[in-house]
Design a protein around this motif. Structure first.
Motif, PDB file in Angstrom:
ATOM      1  N   VAL A   1     -30.136  13.351  -6.849  1.00  0.00           N
ATOM      2  CA  VAL A   1     -31.036  13.311  -8.009  1.00  0.00           C
ATOM      3  C   VAL A   1     -30.576  14.257  -9.117  1.00  0.00           C
ATOM      4  N   LEU A   2     -30.029  15.405  -8.734  1.00  0.00           N
ATOM      5  CA  LEU A   2     -29.639  16.399  -9.735  1.00  0.00           C
ATOM      6  C   LEU A   2     -28.163  16.320 -10.108  1.00  0.00           C
ATOM      7  N   GLY A   3     -27.382  15.578  -9.333  1.00  0.00           N
ATOM      8  CA  GLY A   3     -25.939  15.581  -9.558  1.00  0.00           C
ATOM      9  C   GLY A   3     -25.480  14.790 -10.764  1.00  0.00           C
ATOM     10  N   THR A   4     -26.122  13.669 -11.050  1.00  0.00           N
ATOM     11  CA  THR A   4     -25.657  12.789 -12.131  1.00  0.00           C
ATOM     12  C   THR A   4     -25.554  13.515 -13.463  1.00  0.00           C
TER      13      THR A   4
ATOM     14  N   SER B   1     -29.364   4.508  -2.842  1.00  0.00           N
ATOM     15  CA  SER B   1     -29.655   3.751  -4.069  1.00  0.00           C
ATOM     16  C   SER B   1     -30.764   4.412  -4.869  1.00  0.00           C
ATOM     17  N   ILE B   2     -31.827   4.809  -4.174  1.00  0.00           N
ATOM     18  CA  ILE B   2     -32.974   5.428  -4.858  1.00  0.00           C
ATOM     19  C   ILE B   2     -32.545   6.731  -5.528  1.00  0.00           C
ATOM     20  N   GLY B   3     -31.803   7.554  -4.789  1.00  0.00           N
ATOM     21  CA  GLY B   3     -31.362   8.838  -5.341  1.00  0.00           C
ATOM     22  C   GLY B   3     -30.457   8.668  -6.541  1.00  0.00           C
ATOM     23  N   PHE B   4     -29.470   7.745  -6.444  1.00  0.00           N
ATOM     24  CA  PHE B   4     -28.544   7.509  -7.553  1.00  0.00           C
ATOM     25  C   PHE B   4     -29.275   7.018  -8.802  1.00  0.00           C
TER      26      PHE B   4
END
Length: 528
Positions: free
Chosen positions: A254-257, A80-83
């Motif tokens: 973190v970098l994927g979105t 959740s935090i990462g997304f």
């Protein structure tokens, strides 16, 4: 078939019919490529923000994360935090600049100051790869969810369910295009956030609105994990390799979105860059609220259902949220929440399918095969529709193979591909004057090749009972998520490819910089 299964089928049918009516109504004004691929750029920032939340809050968010928290506690909440944190990268670095620079697809931005044909081909290839991994996750979620509701335990029955989801997805995209898909995503986001909010209050109400009491009950009902459920390390803290795997996962999330094509494409459905920025702000608030709900839902499932029952259910971790709904409100709430989860899957797969088909039609067909001069003005839409059918069939077959995997984990693989193949190229294109065609091709194809190779050679695919192919054993790469290796490698390849090539178009970069920062010329957004 029992009465509960009939009730669930009835709720599903009502939702499917209602959304198909919305899609058909929305399709009446779908006449041009801009209508079909970018919804006529007619949505406001708040509307698009809700749709982005609908696109982003996938089955991984609702089913996968709730299950991960129920089984692994704190370590599951890290998803959740990462997304959520990832949206800051999208807001600050990408949203407005992309809206100003492109027309329909990521390929428009990446090829703006490069040689058109090779870069568009690379962008389309990367878009297809990311969409495929994401579609795997949604289809796997559909199989487990409907198996739980209808009591289907055999692989064949679940495969039929996945095929039905794929057929509905194709119908949404063929009929409604981006406009119909956007309205489905808006409806689904509202239903999902309301449903998760009601369940959150219900769970807290069971424990006197006291979060500490809830956490204590979760610990008591998970004797194997005990108090480790509340601290870091239950899933990723056992060995040095697992800690490295966590770091790799965090980087990918973190970098994927900011590199997800189906999210980037949403920025083209609004009329201006200002509205694109507003839509991201709305999305952040809605997504952040939802991820707070997942914390309560996950620990609520641990407290009221228990890890043993979750692991024994079809879909395993993915069944935690529906089982919690059943524990709270019986078959009716289970049916309603499952219908919302089903809506979630349908909306996200429709968004992914239209993105992949648009990339093929716009980048490959219109700009590479036809060189921007298609003889039929509707040809781009026709090709997009045919491509959607092919993508639907491929995703059905992939979903059957991936059935039973934790879908939050499968989505994390899609994020790793997006962060490695797309993000370096996007950032270099927008911010580095020297960047050129060679660098773009090296970073896209290099990032894609490294990521997929490492995924294939990872424990996610073979070597463990939980692997996609548990009976095979070719896990030469120790990490389940390759982000910590593949993302730096892709950035390095983009740099090397650029400096080893002499190509450099200063004028085109100056034009792109002005458009990206000011929006001058962006409204027409013509192909070059």
């Amino acid at each position: 078939m029992n009465n509960n299964a009939l009730l669930n089928i009835g709720i599903f049918a009502v939702f499917v019919v209602a959304t198909l009516v919305v899609v058909i109504r929305a399709s009446r004004n779908t006449k041009t490529a801009a209508d079909y691929l970018a919804a006529g750029r007619a949505f406001t920032g708040p509307q698009n923000g809700v749709a982005i939340a609908g696109d982003y809050l996938s089955a991984a968010s609702f089913l996968g994360i709730a299950g991960a928290i129920a089984l692994n506690g704190y370590d599951g909440f890290l998803y959740s935090i990462g997304f959520l944190v990832a949206w800051l990268v999208a807001l600050l670095l990408v949203a407005e600049l992309l809206r100003n620079t492109g027309k329909y697809t990521m390929g428009d931005v990446l090829s703006f100051r490069m040689r058109q044909r090779p870069v568009r081909a690379a962008a389309a290839t990367s878009t297809m790869a990311v969409s495929f991994f994401y579609l795997l996750a949604q289809m796997a979620g559909a199989g487990g969810l409907v198996a739980l509701l209808l009591g289907i335990t055999g692989k064949l029955g679940q495969a039929v369910v996945i095929a039905i989801v794929g057929a509905l997805m194709i119908a949404y995209v063929l009929i409604g295009g981006m406009k119909g898909t956007t309205w489905v995503q808006i409806i689904k986001a509202v239903l999902l956030i309301i449903g998760a909010g009601v369940m959150t209050l219900w769970v807290l109400g069971k424990f006197g609105l006291n979060l500490s009491s809830l956490l204590g009950a979760a610990v008591d009902n998970a004797p194997k994990a005990g108090e480790r459920l509340l601290g870091p390390g239950l899933q990723y803290g056992a060995t040095g390799t697992s800690k490295l795997d966590f770091l790799s996962l965090a980087l990918a999330l973190v970098l994927g979105t900011a590199g997800l094509p189906h999210i980037l494409m949403r920025f083209y459905t609004v009329p201006t860059a200002k509205e694109a920025r507003r839509s991201v702000v709305w999305a952040i608030w809605l997504i952040g609220l939802f991820y707070l709900f997942t914390l309560v839902l996950g620990y609520g499932a641990a407290a009221l259902v228990g890890p043993e029952k979750i692991n024994a259910a079809p879909g395993k971790a993915n069944s935690a949220a529906p089982l919690l709904a059943e524990a709270l409100g019986g078959p009716l709430l289970l049916g309603l929440i499952a219908a919302v989860a089903f809506a979630t899957i349908l909306a996200v797969v429709a968004g992914l399918t239209i993105t992949a088909s648009a990339s093929f039609a716009h980048d490959i067909y219109a700009n590479i095969i036809k060189k921007g001069a298609a003889e039929d003005k509707d040809a781009e839409v026709k090709v997009a529709r045919r491509t959607a059918i092919v993508i639907g069939i491929v995703s059905i077959l992939g979903g059957i193979a991936a059935n039973g995997q934790n879908i939050a984990f499968l989505v994390a693989l899609a994020f790793a591909v997006a962060a490695s193949a797309n993000l370096p190229t996007i950032l270099y294109s927008l911010f580095w004057k020297r960047f050129n065609t060679s660098g773009a091709l090296w970073s896209i194809y290099g990032g894609l090749t490294v990521t997929i190779t490492l995924i294939v050679l990872s424990p996610a695919v073979s070597g463990k009972p939980s692997s996609m192919f548990p009976n095979a054993d070719f896990d030469l790469f120790p990490l389940a998520n390759p982000g910590i290796v593949s993302i730096p490698v892709a950035f390095a390849l983009g740099y090397l490819g650029t400096v080893l090539s002499k190509e450099h178009d200063r004028d085109k970069y100056a034009e792109m910089e002005v458009r990206a920062l000011t929006g001058v010329g962006a409204e027409k957004a013509v192909s070059h």
